[in-house]
Design a protein around this motif. Structure first.
Motif, PDB file in Angstrom:
ATOM      1  N   GLY A  60     164.936  91.834   9.072  1.00 28.60           N
ATOM      2  CA  GLY A  60     163.895  90.524   8.603  1.00 28.60           C
ATOM      3  C   GLY A  60     164.502  90.041   7.554  1.00 28.60           C
ATOM      4  N   MET A  61     163.318  88.987   6.598  1.00 28.01           N
ATOM      5  CA  MET A  61     161.953  88.715   7.673  1.00 28.01           C
ATOM      6  C   MET A  61     161.874  87.270   7.791  1.00 28.01           C
ATOM      7  N   HIS A  62     161.026  88.047   9.388  1.00 31.21           N
ATOM      8  CA  HIS A  62     161.287  87.047  10.193  1.00 31.21           C
ATOM      9  C   HIS A  62     159.881  86.812  10.720  1.00 31.21           C
ATOM     10  N   TYR A  63     159.050  85.480  11.096  1.00 28.09           N
ATOM     11  CA  TYR A  63     158.059  84.581  11.687  1.00 28.09           C
ATOM     12  C   TYR A  63     158.075  83.590  13.613  1.00 28.09           C
ATOM     13  N   GLN A  64     157.392  83.712  13.566  1.00 30.50           N
ATOM     14  CA  GLN A  64     157.993  82.155  13.990  1.00 30.50           C
ATOM     15  C   GLN A  64     156.440  81.076  14.001  1.00 30.50           C
ATOM     16  N   LYS A  65     156.878  80.015  13.692  1.00 29.39           N
ATOM     17  CA  LYS A  65     156.201  78.853  13.517  1.00 29.39           C
ATOM     18  C   LYS A  65     154.927  78.703  14.735  1.00 29.39           C
ATOM     19  N   ALA A  66     153.840  78.216  13.609  1.00 29.15           N
ATOM     20  CA  ALA A  66     153.071  77.478  15.049  1.00 29.15           C
ATOM     21  C   ALA A  66     153.042  76.262  15.168  1.00 29.15           C
ATOM     22  N   PRO A  67     152.400  76.441  16.990  1.00 23.95           N
ATOM     23  CA  PRO A  67     150.938  77.714  17.313  1.00 23.95           C
ATOM     24  C   PRO A  67     152.218  78.805  18.137  1.00 23.95           C
ATOM     25  N   HIS A  68     153.008  79.410  17.851  1.00 24.11           N
ATOM     26  CA  HIS A  68     153.528  80.223  18.393  1.00 24.11           C
ATOM     27  C   HIS A  68     153.534  81.178  17.922  1.00 24.11           C
ATOM     28  N   GLY A  69     152.649  81.675  15.886  1.00 24.06           N
ATOM     29  CA  GLY A  69     152.292  82.538  15.457  1.00 24.06           C
ATOM     30  C   GLY A  69     152.074  83.438  16.550  1.00 24.06           C
ATOM     31  N   GLU A  70     152.601  84.887  16.165  1.00 25.28           N
ATOM     32  CA  GLU A  70     152.591  86.292  16.855  1.00 25.28           C
ATOM     33  C   GLU A  70     152.050  87.152  15.382  1.00 25.28           C
ATOM     34  N   VAL A  71     150.444  87.819  16.021  1.00 24.39           N
ATOM     35  CA  VAL A  71     150.387  89.125  15.859  1.00 24.39           C
ATOM     36  C   VAL A  71     151.343  90.291  16.132  1.00 24.39           C
ATOM     37  N   VAL A 115     149.275  87.124  12.098  1.00 27.24           N
ATOM     38  CA  VAL A 115     149.372  86.200  12.461  1.00 27.24           C
ATOM     39  C   VAL A 115     149.571  84.852  11.231  1.00 27.24           C
ATOM     40  N   GLY A 116     150.491  84.557  10.601  1.00 24.38           N
ATOM     41  CA  GLY A 116     151.222  84.301   9.384  1.00 24.38           C
ATOM     42  C   GLY A 116     151.505  84.330   8.384  1.00 24.38           C
ATOM     43  N   PHE A 117     152.656  86.475   8.458  1.00 25.50           N
ATOM     44  CA  PHE A 117     153.532  87.131   7.884  1.00 25.50           C
ATOM     45  C   PHE A 117     154.739  86.690   8.070  1.00 25.50           C
ATOM     46  N   ALA A 118     155.273  87.141   6.977  1.00 25.02           N
ATOM     47  CA  ALA A 118     157.056  87.497   7.323  1.00 25.02           C
ATOM     48  C   ALA A 118     157.002  89.036   7.878  1.00 25.02           C
ATOM     49  N   HIS A 136     152.602  86.838  20.935  1.00 22.15           N
ATOM     50  CA  HIS A 136     152.679  85.537  21.243  1.00 22.15           C
ATOM     51  C   HIS A 136     154.412  85.895  21.897  1.00 22.15           C
ATOM     52  N   PRO A 137     154.879  85.583  23.385  1.00 23.72           N
ATOM     53  CA  PRO A 137     156.100  85.707  23.664  1.00 23.72           C
ATOM     54  C   PRO A 137     156.808  85.110  22.520  1.00 23.72           C
ATOM     55  N   TYR A 138     158.391  85.440  22.344  1.00 20.49           N
ATOM     56  CA  TYR A 138     158.942  85.150  21.603  1.00 20.49           C
ATOM     57  C   TYR A 138     159.252  83.833  22.173  1.00 20.49           C
ATOM     58  N   THR A 139     160.015  82.605  21.437  1.00 19.74           N
ATOM     59  CA  THR A 139     160.155  80.793  22.085  1.00 19.74           C
ATOM     60  C   THR A 139     161.308  81.067  20.533  1.00 19.74           C
ATOM     61  N   ALA A 174     163.247  80.949  -0.257  1.00 17.44           N
ATOM     62  CA  ALA A 174     161.513  79.919   0.199  1.00 17.44           C
ATOM     63  C   ALA A 174     161.221  79.066  -1.314  1.00 17.44           C
ATOM     64  N   ASP A 175     160.950  78.008  -0.674  1.00 21.42           N
ATOM     65  CA  ASP A 175     160.273  77.105  -1.188  1.00 21.42           C
ATOM     66  C   ASP A 175     159.333  76.680  -1.536  1.00 21.42           C
ATOM     67  N   ILE A 176     158.350  77.964  -3.004  1.00 17.13           N
ATOM     68  CA  ILE A 176     157.530  78.171  -3.316  1.00 17.13           C
ATOM     69  C   ILE A 176     156.389  76.956  -2.666  1.00 17.13           C
ATOM     70  N   ASP A 177     156.892  76.115  -4.520  1.00 15.74           N
ATOM     71  CA  ASP A 177     156.486  74.686  -4.159  1.00 15.74           C
ATOM     72  C   ASP A 177     156.390  74.165  -2.983  1.00 15.74           C
ATOM     73  N   ARG A 178     156.862  73.613  -2.590  1.00 19.33           N
ATOM     74  CA  ARG A 178     157.055  73.044  -0.649  1.00 19.33           C
ATOM     75  C   ARG A 178     156.076  73.518  -0.431  1.00 19.33           C
ATOM     76  N   GLY A 179     155.648  74.713  -0.242  1.00 17.61           N
ATOM     77  CA  GLY A 179     154.722  75.540   0.297  1.00 17.61           C
ATOM     78  C   GLY A 179     156.495  75.809   1.540  1.00 17.61           C
ATOM     79  N   ILE A 180     155.299  77.258   2.587  1.00 22.42           N
ATOM     80  CA  ILE A 180     156.654  77.084   3.773  1.00 22.42           C
ATOM     81  C   ILE A 180     155.499  77.108   4.840  1.00 22.42           C
ATOM     82  N   GLU A 181     156.759  76.826   6.291  1.00 20.51           N
ATOM     83  CA  GLU A 181     156.017  76.040   7.247  1.00 20.51           C
ATOM     84  C   GLU A 181     155.936  77.275   8.298  1.00 20.51           C
ATOM     85  N   ILE A 182     154.707  77.566   8.307  1.00 16.73           N
ATOM     86  CA  ILE A 182     154.071  78.611   9.042  1.00 16.73           C
ATOM     87  C   ILE A 182     153.315  78.136  10.401  1.00 16.73           C
TER      88      ILE A 182
END
Length: 182
Positions: A60-71, A115-118, A136-139, A174-182
């Motif tokens: 980790g810490m993993h996530y998939q970006k929209a619109p492919h976010g996954e529960v 969705v939206g969690f690392a 959502h399948p891995y993309t 993470a660049d907290i000031d710029r936000g994290i693209e999810i």
């Protein structure tokens, strides 16, 4: 099944209702109807299995970006882990907060990761098997990640890291000031 809220918005810890006898126990690990009544996602087109040889392995810490976010529905079938999630949803009341959960074969708990969690985990025992269903399948090409020891989060891992992939070790801070693209 017993559904318990966590300190993070929309993340849920699920305890099984076990029917025990001299053979052991039987429990339902998933039911679309029950999950639907709880307002949880009910479709999981992909299931994954992670085998981890050594205690202290970190993934980790993993996530998939929209619109492919996954529960994710995460469960340990052999061994034990500390499963950590970070809320990366900018409009969430728990944005940038993290929480860790001990999932073991013995406690048979399932963690519902919205969705939206690392997401990541560290093994507490050798030969640990983790299964998880995803909504959502891995993309390829839309995965994101955060470094496991990013000072922006100060995650308290229970053990020194014994094994980690080069990819997971090299995620940027993470660049907290710029936000994290999810």
């Amino acid at each position: 099944m017993k559904f318990s809220k966590t300190s993070l918005a929309d993340a849920v810890l699920i305890d099984l209702s076990k029917f025990e006898d001299s053979r052991g126990f039987f429990a339902r690990t998933f039911c679309a109807e029950t999950f639907g009544r709880e307002g949880l996602v009910t479709e999981y087109p992909q299931a994954n299995h992670s085998f981890n040889v050594s205690k202290g392995t970190l993934r980790g810490m993993h996530y998939q970006k929209a619109p492919h976010g996954e529960v994710k529905l995460v469960r340990v079938v052999q061994g034990a882990i500390v499963d950590v999630i970070i809320d990366l949803r900018p409009n969430s009341p728990t944005y940038l907060k993290w929480e860790g959960f001990e999932l073991t074969a013995e406690n048979a708990r399932t963690l519902y990761v919205p969705v939206g969690f690392a997401h990541g985990f560290q093994t507490l025992e050798d030969n640990t098997h983790v299964t998880y269903q995803v909504s959502h399948p891995y993309t390829p090409g839309v995965e994101g990640g955060l470094r496991w020891n990013d000072p922006a989060f100060n995650i308290e891992w229970p053990l020194p890291v014994s094994t980690i992939s080069d990819k997971d070790a090299s995620w940027p801070d993470a660049d907290i000031d710029r936000g994290i693209e999810i």
